[in-house]
Design a protein around this motif. Sequence first.
Motif: not given
Length: 116
Positions: A2-4, A18-23, A26-29, A102-103
């Motif tokens: 989990k990150h903010s 933010f951009t979802v990294p390759q591989g 991301a679940e944005v909550s 997001f997770d």
Amino acid sequence: MKHSVGKRLTAGVANTVFTVPQGYKAEVSLLFISNLDANNKTTTAYWQHAHNITHKIRIIDLYPMASHSFLQFNNGSIIMQQGDSFVIEPQAGATQDCIITFDLRKELATFAFDGE
């Protein structure tokens, strides 16, 4: 994981938060945007797909934010794929901050939906 991400947004331009990294997926909550101005300002926020940069899913579009107010979305989630981005664009002259939580999850297999 989990990150903010918190960011002071640059007014009048599209800010990639933010951009979802390759591989990963991301679940944005949480999406939180605050208008720190003494005046009303508008805000646009969207999910930009990696497979087609013109494919933008607008969460809010030129939403009028009252002076010293905030927006908060946290009653659901958005699942984003690798390379997808979350972008916020405040009105020119605005002073706005944002927080997105997001997770990140390792992608084990990729499935395309609706032309992705």
